[in-house]
Design an enzyme around this catalytic site. Structure first.
Site, PDB file in Angstrom:
ATOM      1  N   THR A   1       0.865  -1.204   0.000  1.00 62.31           N
ATOM      2  CA  THR A   1       0.000   0.000   0.000  1.00 62.31           C
ATOM      3  C   THR A   1       0.896   1.248   0.000  1.00 62.31           C
ATOM      4  O   THR A   1       1.328   1.677  -1.057  1.00 62.31           O
ATOM      5  CB  THR A   1      -0.980   0.018   1.193  1.00 62.31           C
ATOM      6  OG1 THR A   1      -0.250  -0.070   2.413  1.00 62.31           O
ATOM      7  CG2 THR A   1      -1.975  -1.113   1.088  1.00 62.31           C
TER       8      THR A   1
ATOM      9  N   LYS B   1       4.187  -6.612   4.121  1.00 67.56           N
ATOM     10  CA  LYS B   1       3.870  -5.236   3.736  1.00 67.56           C
ATOM     11  C   LYS B   1       3.596  -4.471   5.016  1.00 67.56           C
ATOM     12  O   LYS B   1       3.131  -5.045   6.013  1.00 67.56           O
ATOM     13  CB  LYS B   1       2.679  -5.176   2.784  1.00 67.56           C
ATOM     14  CG  LYS B   1       1.324  -5.563   3.325  1.00 67.56           C
ATOM     15  CD  LYS B   1       0.529  -4.555   4.078  1.00 67.56           C
ATOM     16  CE  LYS B   1       0.474  -3.190   3.486  1.00 67.56           C
ATOM     17  NZ  LYS B   1      -0.388  -2.297   4.336  1.00 67.56           N
TER      18      LYS B   1
ATOM     19  N   THR C   1       1.717  -7.432  13.615  1.00 62.30           N
ATOM     20  CA  THR C   1       1.766  -6.192  12.841  1.00 62.30           C
ATOM     21  C   THR C   1       1.649  -6.346  11.324  1.00 62.30           C
ATOM     22  O   THR C   1       2.378  -7.137  10.731  1.00 62.30           O
ATOM     23  CB  THR C   1       3.109  -5.505  13.113  1.00 62.30           C
ATOM     24  OG1 THR C   1       3.236  -5.319  14.507  1.00 62.30           O
ATOM     25  CG2 THR C   1       3.191  -4.187  12.397  1.00 62.30           C
TER      26      THR C   1
ATOM     27  N   GLU D   1       6.335   5.269   7.711  1.00 63.61           N
ATOM     28  CA  GLU D   1       5.997   6.354   6.788  1.00 63.61           C
ATOM     29  C   GLU D   1       6.892   7.584   6.960  1.00 63.61           C
ATOM     30  O   GLU D   1       6.811   8.302   7.933  1.00 63.61           O
ATOM     31  CB  GLU D   1       4.522   6.692   6.925  1.00 63.61           C
ATOM     32  CG  GLU D   1       3.676   5.569   6.334  1.00 63.61           C
ATOM     33  CD  GLU D   1       2.196   5.646   6.682  1.00 63.61           C
ATOM     34  OE1 GLU D   1       1.847   6.330   7.645  1.00 63.61           O
ATOM     35  OE2 GLU D   1       1.413   4.989   5.965  1.00 63.61           O
TER      36      GLU D   1
ATOM     37  N   ASN E   1       0.062  10.995   6.025  1.00 60.79           N
ATOM     38  CA  ASN E   1      -1.154  10.601   6.721  1.00 60.79           C
ATOM     39  C   ASN E   1      -2.252  11.635   6.649  1.00 60.79           C
ATOM     40  O   ASN E   1      -3.422  11.322   6.821  1.00 60.79           O
ATOM     41  CB  ASN E   1      -0.837  10.224   8.167  1.00 60.79           C
ATOM     42  CG  ASN E   1      -0.172   8.871   8.202  1.00 60.79           C
ATOM     43  OD1 ASN E   1      -0.764   7.890   7.797  1.00 60.79           O
ATOM     44  ND2 ASN E   1       1.066   8.841   8.649  1.00 60.79           N
TER      45      ASN E   1
END
Lengths: 397, 397
Positions: free
Chosen positions: B146, B173, B184, B269, B392
């Site tokens: 993703t 992933k 997780t 991220e 985000n």
């Protein structure tokens, strides 16, 4: 009372003594005419700065003459030297004012873990004391600021009998390191109303629990947070110790603290949105608070606030992670007046568009109903934006 | 074994079925030649996606034939429709493969709360099944991504007797919504070693607890996290059920998961630094873990990691907030090989400069000693930068 007198019975001062590298004010003083009823609440972090330890010891008497505050250095994690530095601040203030050292309270805010340049404070203390004036509140307010983008002040009148009105004036500093479970950041309240020490203490504790302790910016509780209230009694009313007058005093105290905490959250480092999270239908008040805090602490939720994205999946996800037993298929979520989730499932794209519009506001509410009991709680938080990261990554560079 | 065969006994596929708005792969399949021992662990979030519920039911038998995965949509918080959509994924996969529907496991990842476009998956399933090949692991890996910036793969050999070597291959992933207390993100492990179902299950649980469950990016645990392991037995060894061979298998499984979680955290991220937090001297293992997580969750600590700022005051502050009884005057903190705090007080500017150099590395350790017992714990986390917020805030826009 003269126009610029903030609150009868108090003088205020603020100046630059050289702790900050810029010429900004960094030393402040509130001084009363005599030893007066005073109460304070302090951080619940186990790591407590030296001034917190000192002030907690001295305020136990219920009386104080003055509070001396510096910004730019927290005097936290500074070991035995920090303790003697805080003591020196109190000692030299008491000399300049002419009172017992035990009647001086001390507060510090700024960088943790650096030795306090106490010589600069000691040197400036006589000048600070002499410059204290009844209309000096603005100078004091400037002297307590660190990363604050604006000054925080609040005033509420207290009705004492049919003709007499007292006042509660509050100032605060704070923008980062704000979290529940403590007396967030620094708050200084003064009142001209006569109040007994015992009543003042319990009124402050109640009001802080319902205001400052219901707020968070980033979930990090500081080592230095303190809220002080001093009552000069200049109004010469019969000292309040409860009853109807006590209720009125508590209402006004609550209003001032609530006003200040909204200003602090609005100033949350880089924040654009103040969000009041209301949780209902939890198994109890404690679980409701846990869930409200879990939502308010989630970086994914807070970045969605920043992006004005009604990403309710993240909210539901945070609820599921809070550690409270809930039924996911009963969760309702609303943003402002817009119902976004009903019984655990999204209402649809039209609701999301409407919620997005609500989220563009500077302040709005996020309501969660769990339909699992009668517990409820409130939590005030803000969004987390790129400014937050920049401010905190660069704080000491 | 041919060069491009990932793991004997398995075929893999990945393609684009149109869930993502770009032509990126979004549907993947791992299929075995027959029903084989399979184990899985799932998110501990109370809000669980429909595919998690379905897979947990089906894996209870200890056997599976295939796993079908989609990315781009999490099929979470989608109510009864979500359940029947997950069921449809399993149903049509079982038809295409020719096995019982109960032997199909399902995983989904992506946006929460949007109905799954299951028609696109159903339509593509025959094509997906036909395209499955022994050398198709790369396509599968691409299909599960993703916000991942890179693919995550790991391989470890398992010594089975003096001449025989099996392998464990893992892909994963994950970059956001990563937190402890769960399995997780998504992880898929396959091995050609023969293992009993019971041993596989306990080995996976142990290895996940010590790897994936010790990591966090932002403290938000997803509704969909799952780790699967399938054992084809193509190596034809006597099925491992413990003993020395069991230890060797567990070692290899641990290595693969540890390798994958480091890749996931590195991909956190917008992250630039992977930090392993080691807490020692706590009153017990539980309290040590609580403190390690509190440090790893603090936005102020994580933004200091981002700014390569050895701001140890924030670390000490996070320790004091963790809710574990500690003695602040005994805290030692070291960054890499540099001692930064001794007995609660900073070592000095030279140490801070040296620590700053350590913090410029891509990976380093942060060690905390509390001198209050023998409890210890490890936690892997990353820095929080402006990219995290941007990613985000904009995720769905």
């Amino acid at each position: 009372m003269a126009k610029n007198v903030a609150c009868a019975g108090f003088r205020f001062a603020g100046l630059s003594c050289g702790i900050k590298t810029t010429p900004k004010f960094d030393l402040g003083l509130i001084v009363a005419e005599k030893d007066i009823p005073t109460a304070a609440v302090f951080t619940r972090n186990q790591v407590r700065a030296a001034p917190v330890e000192l002030s907690e010891r001295n305020v136990k008497s219920g009386l104080a003459r003055a509070i001396i505050v510096n910004s730019g250095n927290a005097n936290a994690c500074t070991g035995p030297r920090g303790e003697s530095d805080a003591q020196a601040m109190a000692h030299y203030a008491s000399k300049a004012i002419g009172c017992s050292e035990k009647r001086i309270l001390v507060a510090s805010t700024g960088i943790i873990g650096q030795p306090l340049p106490v010589g600069k404070i000691v040197e400036a203390t006589p000048r600070l004391t002499i410059s204290a004036r009844a209309d000096g509140l603005e100078n004091f307010t400037r002297a307590i600021m660190t990363t604050d983008r604006f000054e925080k002040r609040a005033l509420e009148l207290v009705a004492i009998g049919p003709k007499s009105r007292g006042r509660i004036v509050g100032v605060a500093k704070g923008a980062g390191m704000i979290s529940p479970n403590m007396a967030t950041t620094l708050g200084f309240l003064v009142t001209d109303v006569a109040v007994t020490g015992a009543f003042l203490k319990s009124a402050l504790r109640d009001a802080v629990d319902d205001t400052f302790n219901c707020a968070s910016v980033d979930g990090d509780t500081s080592t230095n947070d303190s809220v002080f209230v001093m009552a000069s009694g200049a109004l010469k009313n019969r000292p309040i110790d409860g009853g109807k007058a006590g209720e009125e005093f508590k209402r006004a105290l609550h209003t001032v603290l609530d006003n200040l905490i909204h200003q602090i959250v609005r100033d949350g480092e880089g924040a654009n949105h103040v969000v009041t999270i209301e949780v209902m239908g939890a198994p109890g008040a404690g679980p409701a608070e846990t869930i409200a805090r879990a939502i308010g602490r989630s970086p994914l939720v807070k970045t969605a606030f920043f992006g004005t994205d009604p990403n309710w999946g993240r909210i539901v996800c945070a609820i599921g992670n809070a550690g409270v037993k809930i039924d996911p298929s009963k969760i309702d979520v609303a943003v402002g007046e817009v119902e976004l989730v009903r019984a655990g499932v999204g209402v649809g794209p039209a609701a999301e568009s409407a919620a997005h519009e609500v989220m563009r506001r500077g302040e709005y509410s996020l309501r969660v109903h769990l339909h699992g009991g009668s517990g409820k709680a409130k939590h005030i938080t803000c969004d987390m934006g790129t400014e937050y990261v920049k401010l905190n990554a660069d704080y000491r560079s």
